[in-house]
Scaffold this motif. Structure first.
Motif, PDB file in Angstrom:
ATOM      1  N   GLU A 130       9.415  45.238 102.446  1.00 29.72           N
ATOM      2  CA  GLU A 130       9.202  44.562 101.157  1.00 29.72           C
ATOM      3  C   GLU A 130       9.827  45.358 100.014  1.00 29.72           C
ATOM      4  O   GLU A 130      10.565  44.806  99.190  1.00 29.72           O
ATOM      5  CB  GLU A 130       7.698  44.415 100.882  1.00 29.72           C
ATOM      6  N   ILE A 135      10.516  43.463  96.711  1.00 29.27           N
ATOM      7  CA  ILE A 135       9.131  43.052  96.435  1.00 29.27           C
ATOM      8  C   ILE A 135       8.325  44.346  96.286  1.00 29.27           C
ATOM      9  O   ILE A 135       8.068  45.032  97.283  1.00 29.27           O
ATOM     10  CB  ILE A 135       8.575  42.185  97.582  1.00 29.27           C
ATOM     11  N   SER A 190       8.554  44.706  91.002  1.00 30.04           N
ATOM     12  CA  SER A 190       9.432  43.553  91.278  1.00 30.04           C
ATOM     13  C   SER A 190      10.040  43.146  89.937  1.00 30.04           C
ATOM     14  O   SER A 190       9.363  43.223  88.910  1.00 30.04           O
ATOM     15  CB  SER A 190       8.612  42.378  91.802  1.00 30.04           C
ATOM     16  N   THR A 261      -0.576  36.187  98.530  1.00 33.15           N
ATOM     17  CA  THR A 261       0.762  36.780  98.722  1.00 33.15           C
ATOM     18  C   THR A 261       1.819  35.720  99.075  1.00 33.15           C
ATOM     19  O   THR A 261       2.999  36.037  99.185  1.00 33.15           O
ATOM     20  CB  THR A 261       0.756  37.830  99.871  1.00 33.15           C
ATOM     21  N   LYS A 264       5.178  35.315  97.160  1.00 31.97           N
ATOM     22  CA  LYS A 264       6.113  36.443  96.968  1.00 31.97           C
ATOM     23  C   LYS A 264       7.527  36.031  97.363  1.00 31.97           C
ATOM     24  O   LYS A 264       7.725  35.396  98.404  1.00 31.97           O
ATOM     25  CB  LYS A 264       5.673  37.645  97.809  1.00 31.97           C
TER      26      LYS A 264
END
Ligand code: HEM
Length: 288
Positions: A130, A135, A190, A261, A264
């Motif tokens: 991620e 992210i 992010s 989540t 995302k």
């Protein structure tokens, strides 16, 4: 065939090499250590499936490293080749959730308390993935207090530019107007999706014939992001099937947290570009 020595690699003594000694199968098969006594049947499945995921995460990170180099060298066709492999691995990851769905709440409950407080929150390879893609949220590093090396690695990544930045630099070299401010931001978070970047990407979609390689490249990135989303969704549904709305062993509100989540996005502007493509088409009332 080239002599391995030419690459600076020592040739293995062929007669000693076996399937087992090369792949370390013996060692691998000794790493499944169920905690339940007497052993609960499904704990073996639980361990193996997590280990398989971690192996594939390792391979994906390996591919992302190669992909980044290819993109930096403007090797777009080769990048596409690597992206396609990553997508196939993601398909495998998404498919195999169903194996775990054969485990009932009852089966899991026999050994669940033994896992406490271990949790998927501590999968550092997932978090590296991620963070590398873009992210980012530094708050997650607190789950790695007992894995100092992993924590340090994650903290270091939060100071480096993202894989997506590499893609955006590439797009800029290909003629898209990517605002330079984008690259001067707080890397530990992010980024806020940029309208300008999205509208530049829309140009690729408005004339795919002219920008065929960029079009393919963006679509494969979008596929990667979508498949991550599919994994999140498959995972949370599997979790709800097995533990319902009870808390996670990592201390979160379980399904509630996981549902939060689902939105995302690693490459938000590729999604946002759709708005510009559609806006540019204007109102075209369809015939019923
Ligand atoms: C019975 C099976 C499973 C259950 C009940 C379960 C449950 C959960 C729960 C409740 C969370 C939220 C964090 C927490 O409070 O612990 C979580 C997170 C997570 N799980 Fe699972 N999980 C299961 C299987 C798996 C498998 C097979 C993987 C594969 C790697 C996995 C990877 C993760 C990851 C990476 C997270 C962090 C997700 C994020 O923060 O976005 N889980 N899991």
């Amino acid at each position: 065939m080239k002599d391995p020595g030419e690459f600076g690699v020592e040739a293995p003594k062929k007669q000693d090499l076996t399937y087992d000694s090369y792949l370390k199968v013996q060692e691998l098969l000794e790493t499944q250590k169920p905690l339940s006594k007497p052993q609960v049947h499904d704990e073996m499945l639980f361990i193996i499936i997590h280990q398989v995921y971690e192996l594939w995460f390792k391979q994906i990170l390996h591919e992302i490293g190669a992909l980044e180099k290819a993109i930096e060298a403007d090797e777009v066709i080769f990048s596409i080749k690597i992206l396609k492999r990553i997508l196939r691995i993601q398909d495998v990851l998404n498919q195999q959730i169903q194996v775990l769905e054969t485990m009932t709440p009852n089966d899991f409950n026999y050994f669940r308390s033994l896992l406490n407080p271990a949790s998927g929150f501590q999968s550092y390879q997932f978090r590296i993935l991620e963070f590398r893609l873009g992210i980012r949220n530094a708050a997650y590093t607190r789950f790695y207090e007992k894995q100092p090396q992993a924590k340090k690695q994650l903290e270091d990544i939060l100071q480096q530019s993202t894989f997506y930045d590499t893609c955006l630099h590439f797009l800029a070299r290909q003629g898209l107007e990517i605002p330079t401010e984008h690259f001067h931001r707080d890397l530990s978070r992010s980024h806020n999706p940029s309208e300008k970047i999205a509208s530049e990407m829309a140009k690729v979609y408005q004339n795919p014939k002219k920008h065929v390689q960029l079009y393919e490249f963006l679509e494969l990135l979008l596929d990667m992001d979508q498949k991550m989303g599919i994994w999140r969704f498959r995972h949370v549904q599997m979790v709800e099937r097995i533990i319902g709305i009870t808390m996670g062993t990592g201390g979160s509100r379980g399904v509630d947290y996981l549902n939060s989540t689902l939105g995302k996005r690693a490459f938000p502007e590729i999604w946002l570009s759709r708005k510009y493509i559609i806006d540019a088409l204007g109102e075209k009332p369809g015939e019923l």
